[in-house]
Write an enzyme that holds these catalytic residues in place. Structure first.
Site, PDB file in Angstrom:
ATOM      1  N   SER A  39     -89.978   2.480  74.494  1.00 41.16           N
ATOM      2  CA  SER A  39     -89.407   2.209  75.815  1.00 41.16           C
ATOM      3  C   SER A  39     -88.176   3.102  76.021  1.00 41.16           C
ATOM      4  O   SER A  39     -88.300   4.319  75.904  1.00 41.16           O
ATOM      5  CB  SER A  39     -89.072   0.714  75.930  1.00 41.16           C
ATOM      6  OG  SER A  39     -88.932   0.336  77.274  1.00 41.16           O
ATOM      7  N   ASP A  75     -99.751  -1.851  79.507  1.00 39.01           N
ATOM      8  CA  ASP A  75     -98.302  -1.948  79.728  1.00 39.01           C
ATOM      9  C   ASP A  75     -98.034  -2.326  81.185  1.00 39.01           C
ATOM     10  O   ASP A  75     -98.453  -1.615  82.100  1.00 39.01           O
ATOM     11  CB  ASP A  75     -97.657  -0.592  79.397  1.00 39.01           C
ATOM     12  CG  ASP A  75     -96.142  -0.659  79.280  1.00 39.01           C
ATOM     13  OD1 ASP A  75     -95.524  -1.421  80.050  1.00 39.01           O
ATOM     14  OD2 ASP A  75     -95.582   0.045  78.424  1.00 39.01           O
ATOM     15  N   HIS A  99     -96.461  -3.765  76.677  1.00 39.91           N
ATOM     16  CA  HIS A  99     -95.307  -2.890  76.522  1.00 39.91           C
ATOM     17  C   HIS A  99     -94.813  -2.873  75.069  1.00 39.91           C
ATOM     18  O   HIS A  99     -94.248  -3.855  74.603  1.00 39.91           O
ATOM     19  CB  HIS A  99     -94.185  -3.332  77.460  1.00 39.91           C
ATOM     20  CG  HIS A  99     -93.052  -2.363  77.524  1.00 39.91           C
ATOM     21  ND1 HIS A  99     -93.219  -1.040  77.860  1.00 39.91           N
ATOM     22  CD2 HIS A  99     -91.730  -2.508  77.265  1.00 39.91           C
ATOM     23  CE1 HIS A  99     -92.057  -0.429  77.816  1.00 39.91           C
ATOM     24  NE2 HIS A  99     -91.137  -1.286  77.455  1.00 39.91           N
TER      25      HIS A  99
END
Ligand code: NAG
Ligand code: NAG
Ligand code: NAG
Ligand code: NAG
Ligand code: NAG
Ligand code: NAG
Ligand code: NAG
Ligand code: NAG
Ligand code: NAG
Ligand code: NAG
Length: 539
Positions: free
Chosen positions: A182, A395, A435
């Site tokens: 991320s 995601d 994610h």
């Protein structure tokens, strides 16, 4: 061979380690850096995270014996940043930096723990401020703090932490690695772009690399579904209905009905199957969508186009519905509006309903903190660095397509200059992964491969891939094998443990293929075994 390499430090590396004390650690540092603390943690003990680490307050437990260090470094203007460093007694000779998440400020102690269990000297920077991952207020009128967050704190922390590591063990570091997802993925790619000397291998998951477009998009995509009172609003109670229809149509289209949507881009999805019949009075209870709601749904699945037909951002993939946190509330999640208010400087009174394309233009102009990563990675290639990147197809926070978008733009930048991108940068989709980690309950995708931040999801003391501690199943070991042995990964085998606990058996394993190849069932053998699959180009 690699096994021997990994235990090398255990035999020789730590023999001459210095005393774990502030004064000894301080002696490795220039006057711009000062040690907050350095003390030994005994085997199997808990590291007590200092009070005030808002970003990462969780205490790592059951640690190997190590020296825990915290350092503060003077940075631009009147700012500082800090970092934490775990120096395991059983050192493997290598250095590892781990990344952060969202806008978080804080030393990511909990994600340092798995690194130290392998034997890496493991570092995390606090990025120069103190906040939770969804809080961007600290950035308001603080361009220097934003620059720290954007790239300065990671680089400065790496340089200082390497100094400490070499001095503490009285030995040069053999290789330097990075693992983050991320914002952590962005930090890794940014290092490759700006500071190619810092690392030999970079593991970059679901990178938030296009900060100046990602956060405006986060705001814009939420507005597609607002206000709640609009006839086109899709209540989140209908998301499971949409998810089920996507799975029904797209799962078989990928060649095997296994609950995993493995080729969302190849799916010919007909949302009209969700359209309500004429006699429906309450769409929520009937589990169907009206025509205006279908228009909204189509926007979620469509690339965002900005002013003058410019490409603004990639769309959410089919199959991401179980993680549609961006679209569920009566407002965008704070990452979008906080970026606009505090990074772009429109101020706390800015109302997200006032979003317009001027904001995208401003973000392009300012790119606060130089956070956005450029496509020219030639310097990192030239020095022999490697990048292994991945992105979960399901995601719901950072659209999966933003990763191949980046990868393909790096190809367009470097290939005309005669650089073969495959040589140093490989990208892997993870079908069904959300994610950075995890999979929806009914999807059960093999999402685990010891990627950044993943281990703590399986248990407090987990590291690597239990039962499969090798470079075929463990992305970090794959990185090590690529850097140190020249073995470039063609695929990584993802693992799904029953109930995501390593106490239980393995439910499924499957190769995650090097983009643009996709995993295809050979037609023979158990579909839950990796050997029944091969990686193929679909064209
Ligand atoms: C190292 O590379 C050789 C080929 O160059 C390969 O046969 C071997 O399996 C690799 N070993 C590891 C541990 O990656
Ligand atoms: C790291 O070490 C180098 C060389 O010894 C030194 O020049 C530099 O100032 C040190 N950096 C920090 C942050 O301590
Ligand atoms: C580590 O600590 C835990 C909890 O305190 C304890 O249950 C366990 O037996 C310890 N393990 C070892 C190897 O000492
Ligand atoms: C970080 O922020 C929290 C919450 O605002 C505060 O309690 C804490 O003292 C701060 N820590 C530091 C080191 O500034
Ligand atoms: C620098 O920061 C310190 C501590 O926050 C503050 O007291 C001081 O006024 C600042 N100096 C400048 C020049 O901004
Ligand atoms: C709507 O009509 C269909 C058949 O046309 C029927 O099966 C369904 O039960 C009706 N639904 C409602 C809410 O009346
Ligand atoms: C539809 O049904 C849901 C769930 O029972 C209820 O909360 C909602 O108020 C109803 N909507 C309308 C427009 O009647
Ligand atoms: C769009 O075109 C107009 C007129 O040429 C120009 O002023 C504006 O900056 C362009 N916007 C973008 C985002 O390129
Ligand atoms: C950061 O951005 C500014 C303004 O665009 C630029 O002048 C500067 O060179 C950038 N910094 C780096 C390290 O590239
Ligand atoms: C997995 O979870 C389910 C539901 O909680 C439970 O029934 C089952 O026993 C668990 N299996 C294992 C191996 O932990």
């Amino acid at each position: 061979m690699l096994g021997l390499l990994l235990t090398y430090g255990a035999l020789c590396g730590a023999a001459n380690a210095l005393e774990c004390s502030s004064s000894v650690i301080q002696s490795a540092l220039s006057s711009s850096a000062s040690v907050n603390f350095a003390y030994p943690v005994e085997a199997n003990e808990t590291f007590q995270v200092p009070r005030g680490d808002t970003g990462y307050p969780t205490n790592p437990v059951g640690l190997p014996a190590l020296c825990a260090v915290s350092v503060q470094v003077q940075s631009v203007g009147n700012t500082t940043f800090g970092f934490g460093l775990f120096l395991p007694s059983d050192w493997n000779g290598r250095f590892l930096a781990v990344g952060n998440g969202g806008f978080a400020g804080g030393i990511n102690w909990i994600d340092m723990a798995p690194g130290s269990r392998y034997g890496f000297a493991t570092m995390s920077t606090d990025t120069g401020h103190n906040s939770s991952s969804f809080d961007g207020t600290w950035a308001y009128n603080q361009p220097e703090k934003v620059e720290n967050w954007g790239h300065l704190a990671m680089h400065g922390s790496v340089v200082a932490a390497k100094n400490i590591t070499a001095s503490f063990y009285q030995k040069e570091i053999s290789y330097n690695y990075y693992s983050g997802c991320s914002t952590g993925g962005r930090q890794g790619l940014k290092e490759a772009e700006y500071y190619p000397e810092d690392f030999d291998g970079i593991l970059a998951g679901a990178p938030a690399w296009w900060t100046s477009h990602l956060q405006p998009w986060t705001t814009k995509v939420a507005l597609y579904n607002l206000p709640l009172s609009a006839d086109y609003h899709i209540p989140s109670t209908l998301f499971p209905t949409i998810a089920a229809e996507v799975q029904k149509q797209c799962d078989p289209q990928d060649g095997l009905k296994d609950n995993i949507v493995s080729d969302p881009q190849g799916c010919n999805f007909r949302p009209e199957e969700l359209l309500c019949a004429s006699n429906v009075t309450n769409t929520t209870t009937s589990g169907c969508l009206t025509s205006p709601q279908l228009d909204t749904l189509n926007k979620f699945y469509t690339d965002s186009i900005g002013e003058n037909q410019t490409f603004a951002f990639t769309h959410l993939y089919l199959g991401s519905e179980p993680q549609w946190l961006l679209l569920s509330e009566d407002k965008p999640i704070p990452l979008g509006p906080d970026y606009i208010k505090y990074f772009l400087g429109l101020g706390p009174d800015w109302n997200f309903y006032d979003y317009n394309e001027d904001i995208q233009r401003l973000a392009d102009e300012l790119d606060p903190g130089n956070a956005t990563v450029g496509f020219d990675l030639s310097a990192y290639h030239a020095k022999g660095g490697k990048i292994l990147s991945y992105h979960g197809m399901a995601d719901g926070l950072i659209p999966a397509g933003s990763s191949p978008y980046y990868y393909n733009h790096v190809i367009c930048t470097l290939q005309p200059r005669g650089i073969s991108v495959d040589e140093f940068y490989r990208f892997f989709f993870v079908p069904g992964m959300q994610h950075c980690a995890g999979t929806a309950a009914n999807v059960n995708a093999p999402w685990y491969f010891a990627g950044a931040n993943q281990a703590i999801d399986l248990g407090d003391t987990v590291y690597g891939v239990p039962g499969f501690r090798d470079e075929k199943h463990d992305a970090l070991l794959a990185m090590v094998a690529w850097v140190e042995n020249g073995t470039a990964p063609e695929h990584i085998i993802g693992t799904k443990y029953v109930n995501d606990t390593t106490q239980a058996e393995v439910l499924r394993q499957r190769p995650l293929c090097m983009y643009p190849k996709q995993a295809k069932y050979t037609g023979n053998g158990d579909v839950d075994e990796a050997s029944s699959w091969k990686c193929e180009l679909l064209y």
